[in-house]
Scaffold this active site. Structure first.
Site, PDB file in Angstrom:
ATOM      1  N   ARG A 109      -6.709  -7.975  -0.048  1.00  0.00           N
ATOM      2  CA  ARG A 109      -5.893  -9.188  -0.205  1.00  0.00           C
ATOM      3  C   ARG A 109      -4.467  -8.860   0.182  1.00  0.00           C
ATOM      4  NH1 ARG A 109      -5.690  -9.504  -6.848  1.00  0.00           N
ATOM      5  NH2 ARG A 109      -5.285  -7.298  -7.105  1.00  0.00           N
ATOM      6  N   ASN A 147       0.442 -14.686  -5.258  1.00  0.00           N
ATOM      7  CA  ASN A 147       0.070 -13.803  -6.363  1.00  0.00           C
ATOM      8  C   ASN A 147       0.700 -12.443  -6.128  1.00  0.00           C
ATOM      9  OD1 ASN A 147      -1.743 -13.470  -8.837  1.00  0.00           O
ATOM     10  ND2 ASN A 147      -2.254 -11.669  -7.604  1.00  0.00           N
ATOM     11  N   GLU A 148       1.539 -12.042  -7.060  1.00  0.00           N
ATOM     12  CA  GLU A 148       2.175 -10.725  -7.015  1.00  0.00           C
ATOM     13  C   GLU A 148       2.791 -10.433  -5.648  1.00  0.00           C
ATOM     14  OE1 GLU A 148      -0.709  -7.920  -8.638  1.00  0.00           O
ATOM     15  OE2 GLU A 148       0.011  -8.427 -10.628  1.00  0.00           O
ATOM     16  N   GLU A 313      -0.424 -12.119 -16.635  1.00  0.00           N
ATOM     17  CA  GLU A 313      -1.638 -11.305 -16.783  1.00  0.00           C
ATOM     18  C   GLU A 313      -1.339 -10.201 -17.791  1.00  0.00           C
ATOM     19  OE1 GLU A 313      -2.993  -9.915 -12.974  1.00  0.00           O
ATOM     20  OE2 GLU A 313      -2.645 -11.856 -12.022  1.00  0.00           O
ATOM     21  N   TRP A 321     -10.980  -0.575 -10.054  1.00  0.00           N
ATOM     22  CA  TRP A 321     -11.692  -1.213  -8.953  1.00  0.00           C
ATOM     23  C   TRP A 321     -12.987  -0.429  -8.740  1.00  0.00           C
ATOM     24  CZ3 TRP A 321      -8.009  -2.479  -4.223  1.00  0.00           C
ATOM     25  CH2 TRP A 321      -7.100  -3.478  -4.614  1.00  0.00           C
ATOM     26  N   GLU A 363     -13.225  -5.959  -7.938  1.00  0.00           N
ATOM     27  CA  GLU A 363     -12.695  -5.683  -9.279  1.00  0.00           C
ATOM     28  C   GLU A 363     -13.743  -5.715 -10.386  1.00  0.00           C
ATOM     29  OE1 GLU A 363      -8.093  -6.078  -9.212  1.00  0.00           O
ATOM     30  OE2 GLU A 363      -9.008  -7.962  -9.827  1.00  0.00           O
TER      31      GLU A 363
HETATM   32  C1  GAL Z   1      -3.174  -7.892 -10.728  1.00  0.00           C
HETATM   33  C2  GAL Z   1      -3.639  -9.081  -9.926  1.00  0.00           C
HETATM   34  C3  GAL Z   1      -4.940  -9.671 -10.439  1.00  0.00           C
HETATM   35  C4  GAL Z   1      -5.907  -8.572 -10.720  1.00  0.00           C
HETATM   36  C5  GAL Z   1      -5.315  -7.599 -11.697  1.00  0.00           C
HETATM   37  C6  GAL Z   1      -6.228  -6.475 -12.063  1.00  0.00           C
HETATM   38  O1  GAL Z   1      -2.404  -7.049  -9.949  1.00  0.00           O
HETATM   39  O2  GAL Z   1      -2.673 -10.092  -9.907  1.00  0.00           O
HETATM   40  O3  GAL Z   1      -5.448 -10.569  -9.496  1.00  0.00           O
HETATM   41  O4  GAL Z   1      -6.245  -7.962  -9.525  1.00  0.00           O
HETATM   42  O5  GAL Z   1      -4.152  -7.045 -11.153  1.00  0.00           O
HETATM   43  O6  GAL Z   1      -6.395  -5.596 -11.001  1.00  0.00           O
END
Ligand code: GAL
Length: 671
Positions: A109, A147-148, A313, A321, A363
């Site tokens: 991604r 996202n991030e 989050e 992963w 993930e």
């Molecule tokens: C963050 C991300 C999420 C998920 C999480 C756990 O960096 O925004 O989508 O990937 O980590 O890896």
């Protein structure tokens, strides 16, 4: 700026990962444990626009309708972190590239770049489509951009980035002559004679990049990211309801997060995964090793971006992963402790990642609250307990964190650390040690980012500033610091301060350059410290040998090397304040000696006495004081309350000796 009025709890949910039959029970189970917000859609572009220009909103229409019916609030993510396959196949120029120009292929991604005009157009369109469709939806309360931003990579090397980098430099320098001078391209025949000769950093031998170029490259990446977010924010603003917020989830490098906040966001959210600080190779039993406790540094940084931030989050399970990273599951109590860590540092919204672990995809080991089997479990119970604790500590929501000093930073110096290894080593050592000193001595601090617009008032609220190694310094910032000292502040500077100009060059000045007047010192000699030969734990990494000018007092002297006996720590009184100049990087003991000298150590001492093993955080609101005590260790710890207090989670009056179990958290309202 947006602020949550009450504590709120949420979770990240992926309706597209699950059979529709699960949606209703999922929402009901969330509501039953106190989760009232879900964040959705941030990776769902391929479903929302299955073919170029054909939009399909059915899945999220149905899900949002169900949320509205159930009373679940929704944060919608714009899906631009994951462009669909059709997009990158047809428009490979949207992809990011490695330094050698090789395109990063589809998969994983954030494989796109910020500067491709095609990508910007397609992003604007999907954001516009989503915002027009759901901007007024009753279930929607906020929007997350992408996202991030700058996670996974914070470097971009596509053709679009080369072109944009040239435009950025043209705007900044006007002429190639000015650029050549700023970067010192006369060295090693790097003089450029046409803008087209400039590229983002390409592969070179031994990483021997021109540091001036790298410094501007970081500024360029930051600017590209801020513009990309602002482009989306502008569209969202045209469609969203007035009370709904725009945010993004951070916090990543090569990015001026303050500027991102100012130019694109209403509120900032952070993604908090303390397991990154714990991992498999740490020893969580060692009680004063800061392990997951040091994750607090990132939360302090989040507060510097936005004083009352959210957590988009919050870690709820083991991390990993399929092919990368192994992390332990939070032990019983640790999930709640980590969530409280966020709350204590200023988060008023905590959303857990994720509701249920993904059964497929990269993930599969990044665990959610629920496991693959979907049964109630200890993590769900802990989330519910955390929700109950939030209700009990409701009066703390929106309280200010009390800080004994500010740790001053700025993006120019941050970015320079990516270009200058000497700078990076010194800066990262000192920051870790100042944090450790502050944690272990219960001396809380804020981070304050300085730029050319920073006002005197922003500094004045702190009795002391630690600005460890501002190598890049200009007259304007030096004047601001001088004014701060003259008006009564205490400024602490470390080695290498004031050495470089804003292009990262060394002007022919006696160190510490423009700071000389405020420090009352000159640097007569300097060197890295050889750990074998010259080690002195009080003065690590680097030694500037100081010469105290008239009126400057010498507080400490070097004990090692050929400059033993020469000054290492000095104090200069100026106006109503003073400046302390340390010739080395900071060790935790030296930082603590400085706290004591400045009278800022352990400001809670009159209310509480606690061992180093406990983290203490003080908050204030409407004249009321709230003290968080957090136990990151696996043993019970005790503390002594010196004043009568009320522990809000248990709703009990208390004073004297209190026990805090392993991973326990107490929130005392002081009377
Ligand atoms: C963050 C991300 C999420 C998920 C999480 C756990 O960096 O925004 O989508 O990937 O980590 O890896």
């Amino acid at each position: 700026m947006y602020a949550w009025k009450n504590y709120e709890m949420g979770t990240c949910y992926y309706p597209e990962h699950w059979p529709r039959e699960l949606w209703e029970s999922d929402l009901e189970r969330m509501l039953a444990v106190g989760i009232h917000t879900v964040r959705v859609a941030e990776f769902a572009w391929a479903l929302l626009e299955p073919e170029e220009g054909r939009f399909d909103f059915a899945l999220f229409d149905d899900f949002l309708a169900l949320c509205a019916e159930k009373g679940m609030q929704v944060i919608l993510g714009t899906p631009t972190a994951t462009p669909p396959v059709w997009l990158t196949e047809k428009y490979p120029e949207a992809l990011n590239a490695l330094t050698d120009g090789t395109l990063l292929r589809h998969g994983a991604r954030r494989h796109y770049n910020y500067n491709s005009p095609v990508y910007q157009r397609l992003c604007s369109r999907i954001v516009e489509q989503m915002a027009a469709r759901w901007g007024q939806h009753p279930a929607v309360v906020g929007w997350q951009i992408d996202n991030e931003l700058n996670c996974e990579t914070d470097e971009f090397h596509s053709e679009a980035d080369n072109a944009a980098f040239r435009r950025f430099l043209r705007e900044k320098y006007g002429t190639l002559d000015a650029l050549n001078v700023a970067w010192g391209t006369v060295v090693w025949s790097q003089i450029v004679t046409a803008w087209e000769q400039i590229y983002t950093p390409r592969p070179v031998l031994n990483g021997g990049y021109n540091p001036g170029m790298l410094l501007d490259y970081s500024r360029f990446v930051s600017e590209s990211c801020v513009r990309f977010a602002a482009m989306q924010a502008e569209i969202l603003r045209q469609h969203k309801k007035p009370g709904d917020f725009i945010t993004t989830n951070g916090l990543f490098g090569n990015l001026d997060n303050q500027k991102l906040m100012r130019e694109a966001l209403d509120v900032y959210t952070y993604d908090s995964y303390p397991d990154f600080a714990l991992g498999l190779d740490r020893d969580p039993k060692h009680s004063t090793d800061l392990n997951d406790r040091k994750w607090t540094r990132n939360l302090i940084e989040s507060r510097a971006v936005c004083p009352h931030f959210g957590i988009m989050e919050q870690q709820s399970g083991a991390g990993g992963w399929a092919n990368r990273m192994e992390m332990p599951a939070p032990r019983p109590g640790q999930l709640k402790l980590w969530a409280m860590q966020s709350v204590s540092q200023g988060a008023d919204f905590v959303s857990f990642f994720r509701w249920r672990t993904a059964p497929f995809g990269t993930e599969i080991y990044w665990h959610g609250i629920l496991d693959y089997d979907n049964r109630d479990n200890r993590k769900l119970r802990e989330v519910r307990d955390f929700g109950e604790a939030l209700r009990k500590i409701a009066p703390v929501c929106g309280a200010e964190n009390v800080a004994a000093f500010a740790l001053v930073k700025d993006c120019d110096n941050e970015f320079d650390c990516r270009a200058d290894r000497w700078h990076a080593r010194i800066a990262s050592h000192s920051e870790k040690e100042i944090f450790a000193a502050a944690e272990l001595s219960h001396t809380p601090y804020d981070v304050l980012y300085l730029n050319d617009e920073t006002s005197f008032d922003a500094l004045r609220k702190y009795p002391a500033l630690f600005y460890p190694h501002p190598m890049l310094m200009n007259e304007q910032r030096a004047d601001l610091l001088k004014a701060y000292v003259e008006q009564g502040g205490a400024l602490v500077l470390g080695c290498r301060a004031g050495l470089k100009d804003m292009h990262g060059r060394f002007p022919m000045l006696v160190q510490p350059g423009p700071l000389r007047e405020v420090t009352g010192t000159e640097v007569s000699d300097f060197s890295f410290v050889s750990p074998a030969e010259d080690a002195d734990p009080d003065y690590p990494v680097f030694h500037d040998v100081l010469n105290a000018l008239e009126g400057t007092e010498v507080l400490e002297r070097y004990r090692t090397s050929y400059y033993a006996g020469e000054p290492v720590l000095t104090e200069k009184h100026l106006g109503k304040g003073r400046c302390l100049h340390l010739g080395s990087a900071f060790s935790r003991d030296t930082a603590r000696r400085l706290f004591r000298r400045l009278g800022i150590e352990e400001p809670f001492a009159r209310w509480i006495s606690a061992p180093e093993e406990l983290q203490l955080v003080l908050r204030e609101k409407d004249g009321r004081r709230f003290l968080f005590a957090l136990n990151y260790t696996q043993e019970t710890q005790t503390l002594t309350l010196r004043v009568p207090a009320r522990e809000l989670c248990a709703g009990a009056d208390c004073s004297g000796v209190q026990a805090l179990p392993a991973f326990g958290v107490a929130v005392y309202q002081l009377n």
